[in-house]
Design a protein around this motif. Sequence first.
Motif, PDB file in Angstrom:
ATOM      1  N   VAL A  19       7.127  -1.043  -4.565  1.00  0.00           N
ATOM      2  CA  VAL A  19       7.546  -1.804  -5.746  1.00  0.00           C
ATOM      3  C   VAL A  19       8.617  -2.834  -5.388  1.00  0.00           C
ATOM      4  CG1 VAL A  19       8.773  -1.599  -7.963  1.00  0.00           C
ATOM      5  CG2 VAL A  19       6.881  -0.035  -7.413  1.00  0.00           C
ATOM      6  N   ALA A  20       9.533  -2.469  -4.487  1.00  0.00           N
ATOM      7  CA  ALA A  20      10.639  -3.364  -4.120  1.00  0.00           C
ATOM      8  C   ALA A  20      10.140  -4.670  -3.499  1.00  0.00           C
ATOM      9  CB  ALA A  20      11.585  -2.657  -3.159  1.00  0.00           C
ATOM     10  N   LEU A  21       8.952  -4.635  -2.915  1.00  0.00           N
ATOM     11  CA  LEU A  21       8.389  -5.848  -2.320  1.00  0.00           C
ATOM     12  C   LEU A  21       7.920  -6.848  -3.377  1.00  0.00           C
ATOM     13  CD1 LEU A  21       6.312  -4.219   0.565  1.00  0.00           C
ATOM     14  CD2 LEU A  21       8.323  -5.689   0.827  1.00  0.00           C
ATOM     15  N   GLN A  22       7.763  -6.355  -4.615  1.00  0.00           N
ATOM     16  CA  GLN A  22       7.266  -7.195  -5.710  1.00  0.00           C
ATOM     17  C   GLN A  22       5.993  -7.941  -5.283  1.00  0.00           C
ATOM     18  OE1 GLN A  22      10.419  -9.651  -7.342  1.00  0.00           O
ATOM     19  NE2 GLN A  22      11.815  -7.910  -7.555  1.00  0.00           N
ATOM     20  N   PRO A  23       4.975  -7.185  -4.856  1.00  0.00           N
ATOM     21  CA  PRO A  23       3.762  -7.797  -4.325  1.00  0.00           C
ATOM     22  C   PRO A  23       2.845  -8.310  -5.436  1.00  0.00           C
ATOM     23  CG  PRO A  23       3.498  -5.447  -4.409  1.00  0.00           C
ATOM     24  CD  PRO A  23       4.905  -5.712  -4.871  1.00  0.00           C
ATOM     25  N   LYS A  24       1.800  -9.005  -5.029  1.00  0.00           N
ATOM     26  CA  LYS A  24       0.795  -9.470  -5.983  1.00  0.00           C
ATOM     27  C   LYS A  24      -0.028  -8.305  -6.527  1.00  0.00           C
ATOM     28  CE  LYS A  24       0.237 -14.124  -4.048  1.00  0.00           C
ATOM     29  NZ  LYS A  24      -0.681 -15.040  -3.329  1.00  0.00           N
ATOM     30  N   ALA A  25      -0.154  -7.255  -5.729  1.00  0.00           N
ATOM     31  CA  ALA A  25      -0.901  -6.069  -6.160  1.00  0.00           C
ATOM     32  C   ALA A  25      -0.369  -4.836  -5.458  1.00  0.00           C
ATOM     33  CB  ALA A  25      -2.392  -6.233  -5.864  1.00  0.00           C
ATOM     34  N   LEU A  26      -0.416  -3.712  -6.161  1.00  0.00           N
ATOM     35  CA  LEU A  26      -0.048  -2.415  -5.598  1.00  0.00           C
ATOM     36  C   LEU A  26      -1.320  -1.617  -5.358  1.00  0.00           C
ATOM     37  CD1 LEU A  26       3.022  -1.477  -7.830  1.00  0.00           C
ATOM     38  CD2 LEU A  26       3.067  -1.755  -5.346  1.00  0.00           C
TER      39      LEU A  26
ATOM     40  N   LEU B  76       0.832  -1.202   0.000  1.00  0.00           N
ATOM     41  CA  LEU B  76       0.000   0.000   0.000  1.00  0.00           C
ATOM     42  C   LEU B  76       0.865   1.250   0.000  1.00  0.00           C
ATOM     43  CD1 LEU B  76      -2.836   1.365   0.358  1.00  0.00           C
ATOM     44  CD2 LEU B  76      -2.420   1.226   2.831  1.00  0.00           C
ATOM     45  N   VAL B  77       0.568   2.168  -0.919  1.00  0.00           N
ATOM     46  CA  VAL B  77       1.195   3.494  -0.935  1.00  0.00           C
ATOM     47  C   VAL B  77       0.184   4.465  -0.339  1.00  0.00           C
ATOM     48  CG1 VAL B  77       2.260   5.303  -2.325  1.00  0.00           C
ATOM     49  CG2 VAL B  77       2.495   2.902  -3.006  1.00  0.00           C
ATOM     50  N   PRO B  78       0.467   5.031   0.845  1.00  0.00           N
ATOM     51  CA  PRO B  78      -0.523   5.871   1.527  1.00  0.00           C
ATOM     52  C   PRO B  78      -0.538   7.302   1.004  1.00  0.00           C
ATOM     53  CG  PRO B  78       1.439   5.714   2.860  1.00  0.00           C
ATOM     54  CD  PRO B  78       1.687   4.846   1.648  1.00  0.00           C
ATOM     55  N   GLN B  79      -1.472   8.074   1.534  1.00  0.00           N
ATOM     56  CA  GLN B  79      -1.616   9.478   1.145  1.00  0.00           C
ATOM     57  C   GLN B  79      -0.381  10.287   1.538  1.00  0.00           C
ATOM     58  OE1 GLN B  79      -4.763  11.503   3.224  1.00  0.00           O
ATOM     59  NE2 GLN B  79      -4.976  13.052   1.637  1.00  0.00           N
ATOM     60  N   SER B  80       0.086  10.096   2.736  1.00  0.00           N
ATOM     61  CA  SER B  80       1.255  10.839   3.220  1.00  0.00           C
ATOM     62  C   SER B  80       2.262   9.847   3.799  1.00  0.00           C
ATOM     63  CB  SER B  80       0.841  11.861   4.282  1.00  0.00           C
ATOM     64  OG  SER B  80      -0.044  12.818   3.743  1.00  0.00           O
ATOM     65  N   TYR B  81       3.321   9.621   3.066  1.00  0.00           N
ATOM     66  CA  TYR B  81       4.347   8.686   3.509  1.00  0.00           C
ATOM     67  C   TYR B  81       5.388   9.428   4.338  1.00  0.00           C
ATOM     68  CZ  TYR B  81       8.545   5.777   3.258  1.00  0.00           C
ATOM     69  OH  TYR B  81       9.666   5.057   3.570  1.00  0.00           O
ATOM     70  N   VAL B  82       5.687   8.912   5.522  1.00  0.00           N
ATOM     71  CA  VAL B  82       6.713   9.505   6.390  1.00  0.00           C
ATOM     72  C   VAL B  82       7.864   8.511   6.491  1.00  0.00           C
ATOM     73  CG1 VAL B  82       7.238  10.439   8.655  1.00  0.00           C
ATOM     74  CG2 VAL B  82       4.934  10.718   7.689  1.00  0.00           C
ATOM     75  N   PRO B  83       8.975   8.758   5.786  1.00  0.00           N
ATOM     76  CA  PRO B  83      10.110   7.831   5.855  1.00  0.00           C
ATOM     77  C   PRO B  83      10.799   7.896   7.215  1.00  0.00           C
ATOM     78  CG  PRO B  83      10.664   9.775   4.557  1.00  0.00           C
ATOM     79  CD  PRO B  83       9.220   9.900   4.894  1.00  0.00           C
TER      80      PRO B  83
ATOM     81  N   GLN C 115       9.909  13.800  -4.120  1.00  0.00           N
ATOM     82  CA  GLN C 115      10.908  12.742  -3.936  1.00  0.00           C
ATOM     83  C   GLN C 115      10.502  11.782  -2.825  1.00  0.00           C
ATOM     84  OE1 GLN C 115      14.227  15.386  -3.326  1.00  0.00           O
ATOM     85  NE2 GLN C 115      14.917  15.250  -5.465  1.00  0.00           N
ATOM     86  N   ARG C 116       9.906  12.311  -1.746  1.00  0.00           N
ATOM     87  CA  ARG C 116       9.453  11.425  -0.668  1.00  0.00           C
ATOM     88  C   ARG C 116       8.362  10.481  -1.151  1.00  0.00           C
ATOM     89  NH1 ARG C 116      10.234  16.070   2.586  1.00  0.00           N
ATOM     90  NH2 ARG C 116       8.027  16.655   2.392  1.00  0.00           N
ATOM     91  N   GLN C 117       7.489  10.991  -2.005  1.00  0.00           N
ATOM     92  CA  GLN C 117       6.421  10.114  -2.491  1.00  0.00           C
ATOM     93  C   GLN C 117       6.966   9.109  -3.508  1.00  0.00           C
ATOM     94  OE1 GLN C 117       4.118  10.394  -0.620  1.00  0.00           O
ATOM     95  NE2 GLN C 117       2.331   9.339  -1.447  1.00  0.00           N
ATOM     96  N   ARG C 118       8.001   9.466  -4.228  1.00  0.00           N
ATOM     97  CA  ARG C 118       8.672   8.499  -5.103  1.00  0.00           C
ATOM     98  C   ARG C 118       9.302   7.382  -4.263  1.00  0.00           C
ATOM     99  NH1 ARG C 118       9.902   9.765 -10.509  1.00  0.00           N
ATOM    100  NH2 ARG C 118       9.044  11.772 -11.151  1.00  0.00           N
ATOM    101  N   VAL C 119       9.844   7.764  -3.108  1.00  0.00           N
ATOM    102  CA  VAL C 119      10.395   6.760  -2.200  1.00  0.00           C
ATOM    103  C   VAL C 119       9.291   5.819  -1.726  1.00  0.00           C
ATOM    104  CG1 VAL C 119      11.476   6.385   0.056  1.00  0.00           C
ATOM    105  CG2 VAL C 119      12.328   8.197  -1.448  1.00  0.00           C
ATOM    106  N   ALA C 120       8.126   6.373  -1.419  1.00  0.00           N
ATOM    107  CA  ALA C 120       6.998   5.543  -0.968  1.00  0.00           C
ATOM    108  C   ALA C 120       6.596   4.533  -2.037  1.00  0.00           C
ATOM    109  CB  ALA C 120       5.818   6.438  -0.610  1.00  0.00           C
TER     110      ALA C 120
END
Length: 374
Positions: free
Chosen positions: A153-160, A84-91, A143-148
């Motif tokens: 993507v790095a998890l290579q999940p069944k669905a994003l 899951l890519v959330p609305q506001s990602y906090v690294p 850039q922070r949202q690109r990181v999110a």
Amino acid sequence: MATISLKSVTKSDSGRNGNAIDTVRELDLEIQDREFVVLAGPPDCGISSVVRLIAGLDEVSNGDIFVGDRRVNDLAPKDRDLALVPQSYVPYPRMPVYDNLAFPLTLRKFSKAETKKRVLAAAGLLGLQELLERKPESLSSEQRQRVAIARAVALQPKALLFDRALSTLETQVRGRLRGEIVKLHQRLQVTMIYVTHDPIEAMAMGGRIVVMNEGAIQQEGRAPALYDEPANLFVAEFMGPMNFVQGTLKQDRDWVVFRESEEGTIEVRLPASEFPGGRDVAGGAVVLGIRPEEIEVTENTKNTEQVSGRFPALLDRVEPVGRESNLYLQTGAHTLLCRSQRHIDQQEAGHRFQFELNTGKVRLFDPITRRRIG
């Protein structure tokens, strides 16, 4: 990769008075393997609840969710193989970008070699190669949202899953990242579900759009179909500006005739074969819908013969918008928006003009059921 199926899914929450409120109501939804689906609707319509239920962040009150052939209702989020890519990602602030991308993989006990391979691949897809050693505090919001996104993507999940992932960004940045997400789908061929409150964004993303309101699906399909053939008044209004004109409908041989209420100036004759439900409208009351771009200024004519779809109106206001002009009209009973291709001087406001609507793009709605007629 996997299909995602929701079968009679309901999510109930406690309201202010203690009564249960269904944020999702008996939802049936099938998302095919590798499909791109956009869930769209206004705030509090249920779309975020749907994606949170799929991700396992909220519990299903009734019904079943399947990822592939596996029922996942009772599985923890980490066991569903979804990202899951959330609305506001906090690294993590003390970790450089590389470690932020690697951390979820480390938790899943991937080897260092496999972790590095996945992190570098995801960073390459999102244009983060030069930022891997930087700390989050030095990154822009884009850039922070690109990181999110890269982290998911790095998890290579069944669905994003994207839950309003771009909603806090500036318009120009949102446009760029929308394009990146579409490209990701084309490259990765992974099932994607994208949640947005913005109908323009929903149409721009492509794929199948599922429009929801009050926890239920109102209509689903491709953008042109939803825009041109809305199933009801809600979808018609949500998918873009539409003029709504109250009036009456009467049968006249092979035609149905719409007349604007309250001595308005609009009268339209339409083929009865295209509006078979028109004769059954209670009391003859009906709502005519027409998009702003389907109304245009026409030449004044001395011909007194009534032309279907042509009507006089007072030009109240002119707003130049690039090569187009937004014209605000007063018909006497309604205020309409016309998006004209013609140049109309702003000083023409206050004058009466002849306008013509494209009768082939007229849509009629029952004011009681709110459903489209025909």
